[in-house]
Design a protein around this motif. Structure first.
Motif, PDB file in Angstrom:
ATOM      1  N   LEU A 110       0.893  -1.107  -0.015  1.00 18.03           N
ATOM      2  CA  LEU A 110      -0.024   0.095  -0.081  1.00 18.03           C
ATOM      3  C   LEU A 110       0.943   1.232  -0.107  1.00 18.03           C
ATOM      4  CD1 LEU A 110      -1.766   2.422   1.952  1.00 18.03           C
ATOM      5  CD2 LEU A 110      -3.032   1.022   0.306  1.00 18.03           C
ATOM      6  N   GLN A 111       2.081   1.297   0.697  1.00 19.85           N
ATOM      7  CA  GLN A 111       2.817   2.460   1.026  1.00 19.85           C
ATOM      8  C   GLN A 111       3.613   2.516  -0.548  1.00 19.85           C
ATOM      9  OE1 GLN A 111       2.620   4.194   3.574  1.00 19.85           O
ATOM     10  NE2 GLN A 111       1.236   2.877   4.592  1.00 19.85           N
ATOM     11  N   GLN A 112       3.958   1.466  -1.279  1.00 19.51           N
ATOM     12  CA  GLN A 112       4.575   1.697  -2.426  1.00 19.51           C
ATOM     13  C   GLN A 112       3.461   2.227  -3.364  1.00 19.51           C
ATOM     14  OE1 GLN A 112       6.281  -2.264  -3.073  1.00 19.51           O
ATOM     15  NE2 GLN A 112       8.164  -1.491  -2.105  1.00 19.51           N
ATOM     16  N   ASP A 113       2.375   1.771  -3.409  1.00 21.07           N
ATOM     17  CA  ASP A 113       1.103   2.372  -4.251  1.00 21.07           C
ATOM     18  C   ASP A 113       1.066   3.588  -4.034  1.00 21.07           C
ATOM     19  OD1 ASP A 113       1.069   0.139  -5.599  1.00 21.07           O
ATOM     20  OD2 ASP A 113      -0.895  -0.660  -4.755  1.00 21.07           O
ATOM     21  N   SER A 114       1.065   4.036  -2.772  1.00 24.14           N
ATOM     22  CA  SER A 114       0.678   5.605  -2.489  1.00 24.14           C
ATOM     23  C   SER A 114       1.873   6.488  -2.958  1.00 24.14           C
ATOM     24  CB  SER A 114       0.800   5.580  -1.034  1.00 24.14           C
ATOM     25  OG  SER A 114      -0.283   4.994  -0.381  1.00 24.14           O
ATOM     26  N   GLU A 115       3.356   5.889  -3.078  1.00 18.93           N
ATOM     27  CA  GLU A 115       4.178   6.625  -3.732  1.00 18.93           C
ATOM     28  C   GLU A 115       4.241   6.708  -5.209  1.00 18.93           C
ATOM     29  OE1 GLU A 115       8.253   6.140  -2.127  1.00 18.93           O
ATOM     30  OE2 GLU A 115       7.514   4.836  -0.615  1.00 18.93           O
ATOM     31  N   ARG A 116       3.682   5.721  -5.744  1.00 19.35           N
ATOM     32  CA  ARG A 116       3.451   5.496  -7.101  1.00 19.35           C
ATOM     33  C   ARG A 116       2.330   6.466  -7.622  1.00 19.35           C
ATOM     34  NH1 ARG A 116       2.999  -0.132  -7.862  1.00 19.35           N
ATOM     35  NH2 ARG A 116       5.016  -0.311  -7.049  1.00 19.35           N
ATOM     36  N   LEU A 117       1.473   6.571  -6.649  1.00 18.61           N
ATOM     37  CA  LEU A 117       0.167   7.667  -7.023  1.00 18.61           C
ATOM     38  C   LEU A 117       0.762   8.945  -6.969  1.00 18.61           C
ATOM     39  CD1 LEU A 117      -2.742   8.308  -7.478  1.00 18.61           C
ATOM     40  CD2 LEU A 117      -3.070   8.194  -4.960  1.00 18.61           C
ATOM     41  N   ALA A 118       1.366   9.257  -6.140  1.00 20.28           N
ATOM     42  CA  ALA A 118       2.329  10.574  -5.979  1.00 20.28           C
ATOM     43  C   ALA A 118       2.917  10.994  -7.195  1.00 20.28           C
ATOM     44  CB  ALA A 118       3.051  10.781  -4.876  1.00 20.28           C
ATOM     45  N   GLU A 119       3.753   9.783  -7.526  1.00 26.31           N
ATOM     46  CA  GLU A 119       4.631  10.072  -8.820  1.00 26.31           C
ATOM     47  C   GLU A 119       3.769  10.509 -10.003  1.00 26.31           C
ATOM     48  OE1 GLU A 119       7.913  11.278  -9.320  1.00 26.31           O
ATOM     49  OE2 GLU A 119       7.980   9.937  -7.611  1.00 26.31           O
ATOM     50  N   ALA A 120       2.754   9.366 -10.076  1.00 26.08           N
ATOM     51  CA  ALA A 120       1.686   9.869 -11.353  1.00 26.08           C
ATOM     52  C   ALA A 120       0.970  11.421 -11.384  1.00 26.08           C
ATOM     53  CB  ALA A 120       0.735   8.673 -11.399  1.00 26.08           C
ATOM     54  N   LEU A 121       0.754  11.682 -10.009  1.00 23.62           N
ATOM     55  CA  LEU A 121       0.132  12.818  -9.755  1.00 23.62           C
ATOM     56  C   LEU A 121       1.139  14.241 -10.331  1.00 23.62           C
ATOM     57  CD1 LEU A 121      -2.554  13.886  -8.911  1.00 23.62           C
ATOM     58  CD2 LEU A 121      -1.544  14.019  -6.513  1.00 23.62           C
ATOM     59  N   ARG A 122       2.407  13.778 -10.047  1.00 23.59           N
ATOM     60  CA  ARG A 122       3.679  14.790 -10.307  1.00 23.59           C
ATOM     61  C   ARG A 122       3.827  14.674 -11.704  1.00 23.59           C
ATOM     62  NH1 ARG A 122       6.414  12.047  -6.015  1.00 23.59           N
ATOM     63  NH2 ARG A 122       5.982  13.319  -3.949  1.00 23.59           N
ATOM     64  N   SER A 123       3.548  13.523 -12.569  1.00 23.32           N
ATOM     65  CA  SER A 123       3.822  13.459 -13.845  1.00 23.32           C
ATOM     66  C   SER A 123       2.753  14.082 -14.848  1.00 23.32           C
ATOM     67  CB  SER A 123       4.490  12.372 -14.327  1.00 23.32           C
ATOM     68  OG  SER A 123       3.726  11.239 -13.851  1.00 23.32           O
ATOM     69  N   LEU A 124       1.637  14.407 -14.236  1.00 26.58           N
ATOM     70  CA  LEU A 124       0.348  14.779 -14.974  1.00 26.58           C
ATOM     71  C   LEU A 124       0.780  16.124 -15.724  1.00 26.58           C
ATOM     72  CD1 LEU A 124      -2.635  14.241 -12.738  1.00 26.58           C
ATOM     73  CD2 LEU A 124      -2.256  13.140 -14.603  1.00 26.58           C
ATOM     74  N   PRO A 125       0.022  16.269 -16.747  1.00 26.40           N
ATOM     75  CA  PRO A 125       0.128  17.571 -17.568  1.00 26.40           C
ATOM     76  C   PRO A 125      -0.388  18.820 -16.475  1.00 26.40           C
ATOM     77  CG  PRO A 125      -0.827  16.082 -18.801  1.00 26.40           C
ATOM     78  CD  PRO A 125      -0.713  15.350 -17.692  1.00 26.40           C
ATOM     79  N   GLU A 126       0.382  19.633 -16.629  1.00 29.22           N
ATOM     80  CA  GLU A 126       0.191  20.974 -15.648  1.00 29.22           C
ATOM     81  C   GLU A 126      -1.365  21.211 -15.662  1.00 29.22           C
ATOM     82  OE1 GLU A 126       2.346  21.935 -13.483  1.00 29.22           O
ATOM     83  OE2 GLU A 126       1.358  23.640 -12.816  1.00 29.22           O
ATOM     84  N   LYS A 127      -2.232  21.228 -16.877  1.00 29.97           N
ATOM     85  CA  LYS A 127      -3.442  21.687 -16.844  1.00 29.97           C
ATOM     86  C   LYS A 127      -4.350  20.745 -15.822  1.00 29.97           C
ATOM     87  CE  LYS A 127      -7.024  22.669 -19.834  1.00 29.97           C
ATOM     88  NZ  LYS A 127      -7.942  21.789 -21.190  1.00 29.97           N
ATOM     89  N   GLN A 128      -4.106  19.404 -16.145  1.00 27.43           N
ATOM     90  CA  GLN A 128      -4.723  18.247 -15.331  1.00 27.43           C
ATOM     91  C   GLN A 128      -4.568  18.415 -13.722  1.00 27.43           C
ATOM     92  OE1 GLN A 128      -4.427  14.403 -16.940  1.00 27.43           O
ATOM     93  NE2 GLN A 128      -5.753  14.779 -18.753  1.00 27.43           N
ATOM     94  N   ARG A 129      -3.355  18.693 -13.425  1.00 31.61           N
ATOM     95  CA  ARG A 129      -2.770  18.614 -12.135  1.00 31.61           C
ATOM     96  C   ARG A 129      -3.560  19.757 -11.317  1.00 31.61           C
ATOM     97  NH1 ARG A 129       1.437  17.246  -8.127  1.00 31.61           N
ATOM     98  NH2 ARG A 129       1.114  18.864  -6.800  1.00 31.61           N
ATOM     99  N   VAL A 130      -3.321  20.802 -12.091  1.00 26.24           N
ATOM    100  CA  VAL A 130      -4.300  22.110 -11.691  1.00 26.24           C
ATOM    101  C   VAL A 130      -5.511  21.565 -11.140  1.00 26.24           C
ATOM    102  CG1 VAL A 130      -4.693  24.449 -12.156  1.00 26.24           C
ATOM    103  CG2 VAL A 130      -2.481  23.763 -12.384  1.00 26.24           C
ATOM    104  N   LEU A 131      -6.287  21.192 -11.975  1.00 27.86           N
ATOM    105  CA  LEU A 131      -7.789  21.012 -11.949  1.00 27.86           C
ATOM    106  C   LEU A 131      -7.913  20.122 -10.761  1.00 27.86           C
ATOM    107  CD1 LEU A 131      -9.398  19.785 -15.438  1.00 27.86           C
ATOM    108  CD2 LEU A 131      -9.916  21.892 -13.832  1.00 27.86           C
ATOM    109  N   ILE A 132      -7.128  18.989 -10.421  1.00 23.57           N
ATOM    110  CA  ILE A 132      -7.255  18.253  -9.393  1.00 23.57           C
ATOM    111  C   ILE A 132      -6.902  18.762  -8.120  1.00 23.57           C
ATOM    112  CG2 ILE A 132      -6.432  16.072  -8.194  1.00 23.57           C
ATOM    113  CD1 ILE A 132      -5.966  14.970 -11.038  1.00 23.57           C
ATOM    114  N   GLU A 133      -5.683  19.910  -8.175  1.00 19.30           N
ATOM    115  CA  GLU A 133      -5.482  20.523  -6.987  1.00 19.30           C
ATOM    116  C   GLU A 133      -6.658  21.326  -6.517  1.00 19.30           C
ATOM    117  OE1 GLU A 133      -1.894  22.797  -7.082  1.00 19.30           O
ATOM    118  OE2 GLU A 133      -0.697  20.892  -7.547  1.00 19.30           O
ATOM    119  N   ARG A 134      -7.112  22.092  -7.406  1.00 20.53           N
ATOM    120  CA  ARG A 134      -8.044  23.122  -7.248  1.00 20.53           C
ATOM    121  C   ARG A 134      -9.490  22.358  -6.741  1.00 20.53           C
ATOM    122  NH1 ARG A 134      -9.150  26.387 -12.235  1.00 20.53           N
ATOM    123  NH2 ARG A 134     -10.777  27.233 -11.141  1.00 20.53           N
TER     124      ARG A 134
END
Lengths: 221, 225
Positions: free
Chosen positions: B163-187
């Motif tokens: 689970l902890q490794q998956d969480s890191e993977r998810l964080a990594e995937a979030l960081r590599s999203l195109p800026e526009k999508q990432r901003v949407l999720i953040e907002r």
């Protein structure tokens, strides 16, 4: 044990509702119905917790804000004053009809609900939630139809006991119906057992029948 | 089946409400510190602290009331929680107070943390989110019925690690999203998004993390019988 088996639930919450619950942007009435469904449905609970993980990943990347100088010391003082940690509430599968989030608002299980008659044997009880969205418990006698109604916003209905059917299908314990303003529906409680539901709306319902519409201002539905 | 999150188009009916009083908005985090540059420098220093290591810190608090472990968790998470609250509309004083309360809650509820279901970041996020709802929106936060893990349901180390490794993977995937999508999720998470704007497919790997949480829940349910 009155809790439905998880695999009996066929109508689930939508991804955007689960995400908004996780982000913490829903009105309290909607948080209540989501929390109640999650208490009964591990599939949606797992999905909601995976949205929590998105929030955790965002927090990890959040720019930092500077803490006050004595912040850690102040927090440790707060901890020492707080005494012993909370004990977890016992969560043995019980014989409750209402899931715990609803019991917290009612102040007990089904026998503690203060019902009001709203006609045709249907009873309701408004729950004291903050904000504009409303939450109410509904008691619909077996075989009875709830007056034909549409609504201006979003209405969610979670079945707690019994079942009802409408144009969207059959809804049994744990199932949640998501109805937007397009839907004009007449839920009919199944024969055999009275149907008890939690319903939340973010805009007042508008009833198509004359009688219920006149009653609406008094019923606050 | 759940490898993608489809942001379904008809979100107009979602009754989203803003999380905080807009009054404190002028005291927000300086725009410069939100930029991608500061994120990159932070990533390097944070990568050393894996998600699993934070789990050990929480266990040390739970089992030994370890103040040194708490100090390290505090140094990492409290400034992030404070920034999160400021961004959600709290002024500096309220955000400071709430961040301290969130960290105190972490200490007090260390025995309720289930590392087979959440990373420490995720757990801290949920505590901070609830504090935000309570302090900024003055609403109650109904939570699902608890499934506490007693000694009989101590999670398997394999499950925790996965689970902890998956969480890191998810964080990594979030960081590599195109800026526009990432901003949407953040907002969406910081409550800055109007609901009609949620209409993107994120492609985040939520499927695996979801099945792991499901597995952990099944085990808990089994242990409770």
């Amino acid at each position: 044990m009155t809790k439905p088996m998880n695999n009996d639930i066929t109508h689930h919450l939508s991804p955007q509702l689960l995400m908004a619950y996780s982000a913490g942007t829903l009105p309290e009435a909607f948080d209540l119905i989501v929390a109640s469904h999650l208490s009964l449905c591990d599939q949606c609970r797992a999905e909601a917790e995976s949205y929590d993980a998105v929030g955790g990943a965002l927090l990890e990347d959040e720019p930092t804000a500077e803490m006050a100088e004595d912040s850690l010391a102040a927090t440790l003082r707060m901890i020492r004053m707080g005494g012993e940690p909370d004990e977890p509430a016992p969560a043995r599968p019980g014989t409750h009809v209402l899931p715990r989030p609803i019991r917290d608002y009612v102040g007990g299980d089904l026998d503690a609900v203060r019902w009001q008659n709203v006609g045709r044997g249907v009873r309701q009880a408004l729950l004291p939630v903050n904000g504009d969205a409303r939450a109410r418990l509904l008691h619909i006698p077996a075989g009875t139809a709830v007056p034909d109604h549409g609504h201006q916003g979003l209405e969610l209905t979670l079945v707690l006991r019994g079942a009802f059917s409408d144009t969207d299908g059959r809804f049994g314990p744990g199932d949640v119906e998501i109805a937007d303003q397009e839907i004009e529906h007449t839920p009919v409680a199944e024969e055999g057992e009275d149907c008890i539901c939690l319903a939340v709306t973010d805009a007042p319902l508008r009833f198509s029948g004359l009688m219920p519409r006149l009653a609406q201002p008094f019923l606050k539905i | 089946m759940f490898s993608n999150v489809d942001w379904i188009e008809d979100c107009d009916t979602l009754p989203l409400t803003p999380p905080g009083a807009p009054a404190g908005a002028e005291s927000g985090v300086p725009a410069a510190s939100r930029g991608a540059g500061s994120r990159v420098t932070r990533m390097a220093e944070d990568r050393a602290q894996g998600a699993s290591e934070w789990v050990d810190h929480v266990v040390r608090i739970r089992d030994a009331r370890d103040e040194a472990a708490f100090a390290e968790l505090f140094a990492h998470f409290a400034p992030r929680v404070k920034a999160f609250l400021i961004r959600s509309g709290a002024d500096d004083g309220l955000a400071e107070e709430c961040a301290q309360e969130v960290m105190a809650t972490l200490w007090q509820k260390a025995h309720l943390f289930d590392p087979a279901r959440a990373s420490v970041s995720t757990w801290v996020f949920t505590i901070a989110r609830n504090r935000r709802i309570d302090a900024l929106r003055r609403q109650r936060r109904p939570e699902p019925e608890d499934l506490p893990w007693g000694p009989e349901a101590e999670p398997q180390q394999d499950d925790v690690l996965a689970l902890q490794q998956d969480s890191e993977r998810l964080a990594e995937a979030l960081r590599s999203l195109p800026e526009k999508q990432r901003v949407l999720i953040e907002r969406a998470y910081f409550g800055e998004l109007s609901h009609s704007e949620i209409a993107e497919e994120t492609g985040l790997p939520l499927g695996t993390i979801k099945s792991r949480i499901r597995l952990a829940l099944d085990r808990l349910r089994h242990a409770l019988r």
